[in-house]
Design an enzyme around this catalytic site. Sequence first.
Site, PDB file in Angstrom:
ATOM      1  N   GLY A  63       1.034  -1.108  -0.110  1.00 43.00           N
ATOM      2  CA  GLY A  63      -0.067   0.034  -0.620  1.00 43.00           C
ATOM      3  C   GLY A  63       0.634   1.314  -0.105  1.00 43.00           C
ATOM      4  O   GLY A  63       0.083   2.388  -0.433  1.00 43.00           O
ATOM      5  N   ASP A 119       1.345   3.248   4.620  1.00 38.38           N
ATOM      6  CA  ASP A 119       0.614   3.902   4.282  1.00 38.38           C
ATOM      7  C   ASP A 119      -0.560   4.132   5.114  1.00 38.38           C
ATOM      8  O   ASP A 119      -0.735   4.998   5.223  1.00 38.38           O
ATOM      9  CB  ASP A 119      -0.556   3.977   2.554  1.00 38.38           C
ATOM     10  CG  ASP A 119      -0.266   1.678   2.673  1.00 38.38           C
ATOM     11  OD1 ASP A 119      -0.366   1.741   4.103  1.00 38.38           O
ATOM     12  OD2 ASP A 119      -1.747   1.646   2.868  1.00 38.38           O
ATOM     13  N   ASP A 122      -3.523   1.317  11.305  1.00 38.87           N
ATOM     14  CA  ASP A 122      -4.422   0.977  12.044  1.00 38.87           C
ATOM     15  C   ASP A 122      -4.874   0.463  13.506  1.00 38.87           C
ATOM     16  O   ASP A 122      -4.689   1.070  14.033  1.00 38.87           O
ATOM     17  CB  ASP A 122      -5.465  -0.207  10.591  1.00 38.87           C
ATOM     18  CG  ASP A 122      -6.542  -0.507  11.386  1.00 38.87           C
ATOM     19  OD1 ASP A 122      -7.406   0.242  12.214  1.00 38.87           O
ATOM     20  OD2 ASP A 122      -7.819  -0.624  10.239  1.00 38.87           O
ATOM     21  N   THR A 123      -4.766  -0.724  13.774  1.00 36.88           N
ATOM     22  CA  THR A 123      -4.242  -1.286  14.939  1.00 36.88           C
ATOM     23  C   THR A 123      -2.850  -0.891  15.203  1.00 36.88           C
ATOM     24  O   THR A 123      -2.864  -0.934  16.268  1.00 36.88           O
ATOM     25  CB  THR A 123      -5.069  -2.910  14.822  1.00 36.88           C
ATOM     26  OG1 THR A 123      -3.909  -3.444  14.020  1.00 36.88           O
ATOM     27  CG2 THR A 123      -6.267  -3.068  14.164  1.00 36.88           C
ATOM     28  N   GLY A 124      -2.327  -0.937  14.117  1.00 39.51           N
ATOM     29  CA  GLY A 124      -0.816  -0.842  14.968  1.00 39.51           C
ATOM     30  C   GLY A 124       0.070  -1.829  14.918  1.00 39.51           C
ATOM     31  O   GLY A 124       0.977  -2.124  15.170  1.00 39.51           O
ATOM     32  N   ARG A 184      -6.116   0.633  -5.971  1.00 42.98           N
ATOM     33  CA  ARG A 184      -4.487   1.753  -5.404  1.00 42.98           C
ATOM     34  C   ARG A 184      -4.460   2.737  -6.612  1.00 42.98           C
ATOM     35  O   ARG A 184      -3.758   3.723  -6.129  1.00 42.98           O
ATOM     36  CB  ARG A 184      -3.526   0.739  -5.748  1.00 42.98           C
ATOM     37  CG  ARG A 184      -3.751  -0.490  -4.938  1.00 42.98           C
ATOM     38  CD  ARG A 184      -2.256  -1.565  -4.735  1.00 42.98           C
ATOM     39  NE  ARG A 184      -2.030  -2.670  -3.812  1.00 42.98           N
ATOM     40  CZ  ARG A 184      -2.188  -3.262  -2.214  1.00 42.98           C
ATOM     41  NH1 ARG A 184      -2.275  -2.447  -1.281  1.00 42.98           N
ATOM     42  NH2 ARG A 184      -2.727  -4.625  -2.279  1.00 42.98           N
TER      43      ARG A 184
HETATM   44  C1  PRP Z   1      -2.907  -1.986   5.529  1.00 43.31           C
HETATM   45  C2  PRP Z   1      -1.293  -0.973   5.074  1.00 43.31           C
HETATM   46  C3  PRP Z   1      -0.747  -1.852   6.927  1.00 43.31           C
HETATM   47  C4  PRP Z   1      -1.224  -2.325   7.747  1.00 43.31           C
HETATM   48  C5  PRP Z   1      -2.219  -2.141   8.629  1.00 43.31           C
HETATM   49  O1  PRP Z   1      -1.732  -3.427   4.474  1.00 43.31           O
HETATM   50  O2  PRP Z   1      -0.109  -1.045   4.882  1.00 43.31           O
HETATM   51  O3  PRP Z   1       1.002  -2.663   6.180  1.00 43.31           O
HETATM   52  O4  PRP Z   1      -2.304  -2.814   6.806  1.00 43.31           O
HETATM   53  O5  PRP Z   1      -2.944  -2.595   9.364  1.00 43.31           O
HETATM   54  P1  PRP Z   1      -2.650  -2.173  11.114  1.00 43.31           P
HETATM   55  O6  PRP Z   1      -1.919  -1.209  11.968  1.00 43.31           O
HETATM   56  O7  PRP Z   1      -3.746  -2.841  11.507  1.00 43.31           O
HETATM   57  O8  PRP Z   1      -1.816  -3.398  11.490  1.00 43.31           O
HETATM   58  P2  PRP Z   1      -2.578  -4.482   4.355  1.00 43.31           P
HETATM   59  O9  PRP Z   1      -2.506  -6.213   5.302  1.00 43.31           O
HETATM   60  O10 PRP Z   1      -4.092  -4.353   3.318  1.00 43.31           O
HETATM   61  O11 PRP Z   1      -1.289  -4.757   2.742  1.00 43.31           O
HETATM   62  P3  PRP Z   1      -1.193  -4.522   1.262  1.00 43.31           P
HETATM   63  O12 PRP Z   1      -0.727  -3.273   2.194  1.00 43.31           O
HETATM   64  O13 PRP Z   1      -0.163  -4.743   0.627  1.00 43.31           O
HETATM   65  O14 PRP Z   1      -2.763  -3.673   0.629  1.00 43.31           O
END
Ligand code: PRP
Length: 198
Positions: A63, A119, A122-124, A184
């Site tokens: 991302g 990018d 979210d939860t971290g 994307r």
């Molecule tokens: C998303 C983003 C972070 C993660 C954040 O990746 O890029 O790496 O989720 O989430 P969290 O804080 O809850 O752990 P994703 O798994 O969607 O993969 P991608 O970037 O390949 O789409």
Amino acid sequence: MFRKKINACSMPMQHDTPIRVHDRLFVPLISEAEIQARVAELAVRINEDYAGRNPLIIVVLNGAFVFAADLVRLLTIRPEIQFIRISTYGNSMQSTETARVLLDLEGQLEHRHVVLIEDIVDTGYTMDFFLSLLDQHNPASVRVMTLLFKPERYGGRRPPEYIGFRIPPAFVVGYGMDYAQQGRELRAIYQPAPEPSN
Ligand code: PRP
């Protein structure tokens, strides 16, 4: 004298128009102009904070690739740039609390100043997982830069040092972020359109 004005503002603005990704409609959350302005500010921060240094920038795929591409081209320092892939979402719209490294880092982390580029935090849990991995390699410092941060969902141990936008807990797509691997390429960031009321 009457002059016919060409008023660009009277044209329907593209970022006001809902878009469809797979089965869902999305509406704009952050415009392309807002993103670009904020990315430029973040680049200034990196240029100042790492002036005279050669930090190792690690981009978390997939991302962050768009954000990172825009960001690094505004840098006046000379970083090294590497990539790592961590997956949590799969094809659903819910983050899980697990993460796995899909592509390992090359090169040495020891005694390096590291900037992780995300990018979205979210939860971290993804960041926490990766930070604990990095700590094992004795870097000089590690900071996290994320374009988006969801403070209401965050449950990690160490909030990012550099944050582009704090956003509500809604799902987002665009500017590198996907919904089931689509969206994307969108230049703005979108959230799901409200469900129509009966
Ligand atoms: C998303 C983003 C972070 C993660 C954040 O990746 O890029 O790496 O989720 O989430 P969290 O804080 O809850 O752990 P994703 O798994 O969607 O993969 P991608 O970037 O390949 O789409």
